[in-house]
Motif scaffolding. Structure first.
Motif, PDB file in Angstrom:
ATOM      1  N   GLN A  52       0.490  -1.179   0.288  1.00  0.00           N
ATOM      2  CA  GLN A  52      -0.186   0.032  -0.408  1.00  0.00           C
ATOM      3  C   GLN A  52       1.052   1.441   0.022  1.00  0.00           C
ATOM      4  N   ASN A  53       0.776   2.279  -1.059  1.00  0.00           N
ATOM      5  CA  ASN A  53       1.322   3.214  -1.252  1.00  0.00           C
ATOM      6  C   ASN A  53       1.379   4.533  -0.254  1.00  0.00           C
ATOM      7  N   GLU A  54       2.454   4.920   0.388  1.00  0.00           N
ATOM      8  CA  GLU A  54       1.653   6.023   2.170  1.00  0.00           C
ATOM      9  C   GLU A  54       1.324   7.054   1.855  1.00  0.00           C
ATOM     10  N   GLU A  77     -10.256   4.562   4.124  1.00  0.00           N
ATOM     11  CA  GLU A  77      -8.150   4.656   3.799  1.00  0.00           C
ATOM     12  C   GLU A  77      -7.700   5.022   5.015  1.00  0.00           C
ATOM     13  N   VAL A  78      -6.501   4.432   5.717  1.00  0.00           N
ATOM     14  CA  VAL A  78      -6.153   4.789   6.412  1.00  0.00           C
ATOM     15  C   VAL A  78      -4.481   5.287   5.874  1.00  0.00           C
ATOM     16  N   LEU A  79      -4.070   6.094   6.067  1.00  0.00           N
ATOM     17  CA  LEU A  79      -2.849   6.713   5.152  1.00  0.00           C
ATOM     18  C   LEU A  79      -1.906   7.154   6.906  1.00  0.00           C
ATOM     19  N   SER A  80      -0.624   6.524   6.906  1.00  0.00           N
ATOM     20  CA  SER A  80      -0.313   6.430   7.980  1.00  0.00           C
ATOM     21  C   SER A  80       1.270   6.097   7.588  1.00  0.00           C
ATOM     22  N   ARG A  81       2.462   7.015   8.056  1.00  0.00           N
ATOM     23  CA  ARG A  81       3.860   6.393   8.442  1.00  0.00           C
ATOM     24  C   ARG A  81       4.197   6.206   9.710  1.00  0.00           C
ATOM     25  N   GLU A  82       5.424   5.382   9.771  1.00  0.00           N
ATOM     26  CA  GLU A  82       5.212   5.840  11.123  1.00  0.00           C
ATOM     27  C   GLU A  82       6.147   7.212  11.965  1.00  0.00           C
ATOM     28  N   GLY A  83       5.843   8.085  12.676  1.00  0.00           N
ATOM     29  CA  GLY A  83       7.139   9.496  13.182  1.00  0.00           C
ATOM     30  C   GLY A  83       6.151  10.424  12.213  1.00  0.00           C
ATOM     31  N   ARG A  84       5.531  10.028  11.225  1.00  0.00           N
ATOM     32  CA  ARG A  84       4.596  11.599   9.956  1.00  0.00           C
ATOM     33  C   ARG A  84       3.680  11.923  10.032  1.00  0.00           C
ATOM     34  N   GLY A  85       2.203  11.130  11.565  1.00  0.00           N
ATOM     35  CA  GLY A  85       1.113  11.199  11.815  1.00  0.00           C
ATOM     36  C   GLY A  85       0.165  10.034  10.839  1.00  0.00           C
ATOM     37  N   GLU A 143     -15.655  13.064   0.800  1.00  0.00           N
ATOM     38  CA  GLU A 143     -14.701  12.292   1.889  1.00  0.00           C
ATOM     39  C   GLU A 143     -14.448  12.919   2.178  1.00  0.00           C
ATOM     40  N   LEU A 144     -14.027  12.683   4.090  1.00  0.00           N
ATOM     41  CA  LEU A 144     -13.845  13.704   5.199  1.00  0.00           C
ATOM     42  C   LEU A 144     -12.498  12.627   5.769  1.00  0.00           C
ATOM     43  N   HIS A 145     -11.868  13.981   5.745  1.00  0.00           N
ATOM     44  CA  HIS A 145     -10.300  13.218   6.286  1.00  0.00           C
ATOM     45  C   HIS A 145      -9.877  13.979   7.358  1.00  0.00           C
ATOM     46  N   VAL A 146      -9.472  13.771   7.906  1.00  0.00           N
ATOM     47  CA  VAL A 146      -9.208  13.732   9.841  1.00  0.00           C
ATOM     48  C   VAL A 146      -7.242  13.542   9.793  1.00  0.00           C
ATOM     49  N   ALA A 147      -6.493  14.005  10.058  1.00  0.00           N
ATOM     50  CA  ALA A 147      -5.988  13.753   9.659  1.00  0.00           C
ATOM     51  C   ALA A 147      -4.310  13.853  11.470  1.00  0.00           C
ATOM     52  N   ASP A 148      -3.738  13.662  11.910  1.00  0.00           N
ATOM     53  CA  ASP A 148      -2.980  14.276  13.092  1.00  0.00           C
ATOM     54  C   ASP A 148      -1.571  14.249  12.233  1.00  0.00           C
ATOM     55  N   ASN A 149      -0.471  15.023  12.880  1.00  0.00           N
ATOM     56  CA  ASN A 149       0.802  14.798  13.265  1.00  0.00           C
ATOM     57  C   ASN A 149       1.379  13.904  14.362  1.00  0.00           C
TER      58      ASN A 149
END
Length: 722
Positions: free
Chosen positions: A449-451, A700-708, A649-655
């Motif tokens: 899965q592309n980050e 959908e889940v977009l997540s990268r360790e240390g990047r939110g 689409e509803l986007h909820v992003a955190d850092n």
């Protein structure tokens, strides 16, 4: 002693005239004295006698006269005349002697000055001959002095070394005997011109025979040196060894003649061919005399304007040292050539050019270009992503059209981890270890899965050899996002279906006892006095029982297949609901010092998911985001909405710290939580997933360790029934 100039010296002829005049005056003075003496002797007695007679008459008595006394008296009377004459003679003689002495002293002085000047000139000549002799002896070229009859007078050490003789041996050899027989006649003719005075200087190339019988190529310079009377004194020979130059010329000729490429020398002023080799003649089909009568312009082919090549005349002004052009052969055909040039200022400008026939190479390049274009068209027509990267530098070498559509134009040289994953360093999950080394030649297939985009791909990686000979990474990635979502949803639905049936039964069985318990507790609370000691315990029991009832209701809501209340569905704007949820959580947001930003798409009208379940989903997502930021120094949450023709689409992003990839596939499982015990039930995301998928949406889940982490809710704008 002061040196006198020639103007201060009395000329010899003037001194001689003065001396002759003095002698004449002296002789005239002597003649005058002698004449006076003779006149006195003849005339004085008569005058004395007359005077005596006059005296006798006056004295009236006889007077005796002595002749000698009369002469003496006469001489004494005329002595003044003799004295004047004698003084004149002496003065004249003194002047003559003075003049003569001055002449003699001047002659002596002149001889002295001439002698001193001669000695100084001799010393200067001797001093000047020292460096001249040193130069002659130590010169880097052979030098010799030859007499007019053609014999050695002197030669230097360099000439001895050049010829290989000892000095004693060379003295016995006539210079003419050292000249090659083929050059002897020309050399002797030039020497005779120097002897006859027709020429004073000659320079010519010749060959000398060394002691070891080897032929020595030299350049002779002959300079005639004449005496004061014009006769030839000697001939100065300067002999320069040209063996190295002749060796280089021979090597140059051999290289040019043996070259498989054409070679030519061109006059840069008019383009005329000055020299060519045999390969150039064979290439163009012309003979050597024919080409030497042509210019480079005569060989220029007529090129169609559509072809991007230089004309043949560009060699005359070569801005570049290597270029391609077309030339015309004798039979009228046109060939493609590659020309490498070098420019020299010699003799007004010379251009040295190697010409290579590249007609066959051009044909092959054209064929390869067509095949490459076909292959590119084939790759660009495939929906799968294809790219080639260097395994050492991670630089992209090739990308197809599908790659460019997804990630934009990625020029060669960009790092693959930058273009694909927006990373600053190579990906930790890179599969180079599975396709290189001992796995060379094998194909590694894996799902990923592309980050950045969140899309799922099934990748096939293999090491292939690139045209330049290096091994590179080839990857073909097929988009399986839809398949992955359908598969995950099917598995999740099956899991939730079984769990729903189980939880429905459990909730139903637990609901009745819990209601009995709560009723009994409430009865006891109403019957007891306010100060009763059991009142506090019963209050805690009531609170715990109500919590159990809430859990049972959540289980019932989770088990329902249609929690959305499909009847009486109307369109609504989700922005006010989002703002209401933010107000509900405002206390916690402010307390935990979290910066929340929003960006909404205006004029939304959503009717597939009703406000209540939407609010529940948003509260779950925001609560998880706030929990994830607990240990962060800078806490940020961004909420945004997007709308397309069909989906909302509803986007909820955190850092925050992100989600571990190994845990990402389990976050929607019921009762799965990473929070400490007692802080989470593990039903928030599973309930949200159930509510969203009930209206044919997905998360959908977009997540990268240390990047939110970014949670994306995608639901249809219109109800599926509509």
């Amino acid at each position: 002693m002061q040196t006198q100039t020639p103007n201060q010296l009395i000329p010899r002829y003037l001194a001689r005239r003065w001396l002759l005049g003095t002698l004449i005056v002296l002789l005239l003075s002597l003649a005058t004295l002698y004449t006076a003496h003779l006149w006195i002797r003849q005339n004085a007695p008569d005058q004395v006698q007359a005077l005596a007679e006059i005296a006798e008459l006056r004295a009236e008595q006889p007077v005796r006269i002595d002749r000698d006394e009369i002469l003496v008296a006469a001489h004494s009377e005329y002595w003044w005349l003799a004295s004047v004459g004698l003084l004149l003679v002496l003065v004249t003689l003194l002047a003559a002697l003075t003049l003569w002495w001055r002449y003699v002293s001047n002659e002596i002085q002149a001889q002295f000055l001439d002698e001193r000047r001669r000695r100084k000139m001799s010393e200067a000549l001797r001093q000047s001959e020292i460096p001249l002799a040193t130069f002659f002896k130590e010169s880097s070229i052979g030098m010799a002095i030859v007499s007019p009859d053609g014999h050695w007078v002197r030669f230097n050490r360099k000439l001895i070394d050049m010829l290989g003789y000892r000095a004693s041996e060379l003295e016995l050899i006539n210079p003419a005997a050292l000249i090659h027989p083929d050059d002897l006649a020309t050399n002797q003719a030039r020497f005779e011109e120097l002897r006859s005075g027709d020429r004073d200087f000659h320079r010519l190339d010749a060959r000398l025979i060394r002691k070891d019988s080897e032929c020595l190529h030299v350049q002779q310079t002959m300079q005639a040196v004449h005496r004061a009377n014009g006769d030839l004194d000697f001939v100065l020979l300067q002999i320069t060894d040209l063996s190295d130059r002749y060796h280089v010329d021979a090597l140059y000729t051999a290289l040019v003649d043996s070259s498989i490429d054409g070679f030519c020398v061109v006059d840069s002023r008019n383009g005329r061919l000055l020299e060519i080799n045999a390969a150039y003649c064979r290439m163009l089909g012309w003979s050597r005399p024919e080409l030497l009568n042509m210019t480079i312009f005569d060989l220029a082919a007529v090129i169609p304007a559509s072809e991007n090549v230089n004309d043949g005349g560009s060699i005359i002004t070569p801005d570049s040292t290597r270029f391609e052009t077309c030339q015309r052969t004798k039979d009228g055909e046109t060939i493609n050539v590659e020309i490498s040039t070098n420019v020299s200022d010699f003799a007004g400008g010379r251009i040295y050019a190697f010409v290579r026939d590249i007609t066959e190479r051009k044909r092959i390049e054209t064929t390869l270009a067509e095949e490459r274009e076909q292959l590119n068209s084939l790759f660009d027509g495939v929906d799968a992503v294809i790219y080639v990267a260097d395994p050492e530098t991670y630089e992209l070498i090739y990308v197809n059209e599908a790659f460019r559509r997804r990630w934009g134009s990625s020029p060669p040289g960009q790092k693959c981890y930058q273009a694909l994953q927006n990373r600053d360093s190579p990906c930790p999950f890179c599969t180079n270890q599975y396709i290189f080394g001992e796995h060379l030649g094998t194909t590694h297939v894996w799902d990923f899965q592309n980050e950045v985009t969140g899309f799922w791909f099934r990748c096939a990686d293999k090491a292939i050899r690139w045209p330049d000979g290096r091994w590179v990474r080839f990857e073909l990635a097929l988009d399986i996002t839809e398949q992955k979502l359908v598969s995950d949803q099917r598995a999740q639905l099956e899991k939730f279906g079984a769990l729903g049936r189980l939880t429905a039964g459990i909730a139903h069985e637990l609901n009745n006892p819990l209601m009995g318990i709560i009723n009994g507790v409430q009865f006891c609370l109403e019957s007891l006095e306010p100060e009763h000691e059991c009142l506090e315990v019963l209050s805690d029991t009531e609170h715990a029982t109500r919590r159990c009832i809430n859990i049972v209701q959540n289980l019932l809501a989770f088990s329902h297949s249609s929690p959305n209340g499909r009847q009486d569905r109307v369109g609504w704007d989700p922005v006010p609901v989002i703002e209401r949820v933010l107000r509900l959580l405002d206390y916690r947001i402010q307390k935990e010092n979290v910066e929340v930003t929003t960006s909404f798409t205006p004029s939304l009208c959503l009717d597939s998911l009703q406000p209540e379940p939407f609010e529940q989903v948003l509260i779950n997502l925001l609560s998880n985001a706030l929990d994830a930021l607990a240990d962060s120094v800078v806490k940020k949450i961004h909420i945004s909405t997007l709308e397309s023709a069909e989906n909302f689409e509803l986007h909820v992003a955190d850092n925050g710290p992100g989600i571990d990839p190994q845990q990402r596939d389990r976050i929607f499982d019921p009762f799965y939580t990473t929070k400490p015990t007692g802080k989470g039930t593990g039903l928030g995301l599973s309930t949200s997933w159930s509510l969203v998928t009930a209206v044919q949406g997905h998360i959908e889940v977009l997540s990268r360790e240390g990047r939110g982490t970014t949670m994306i809710i995608k639901i249809p704008i219109k109800s599926p029934e509509v």
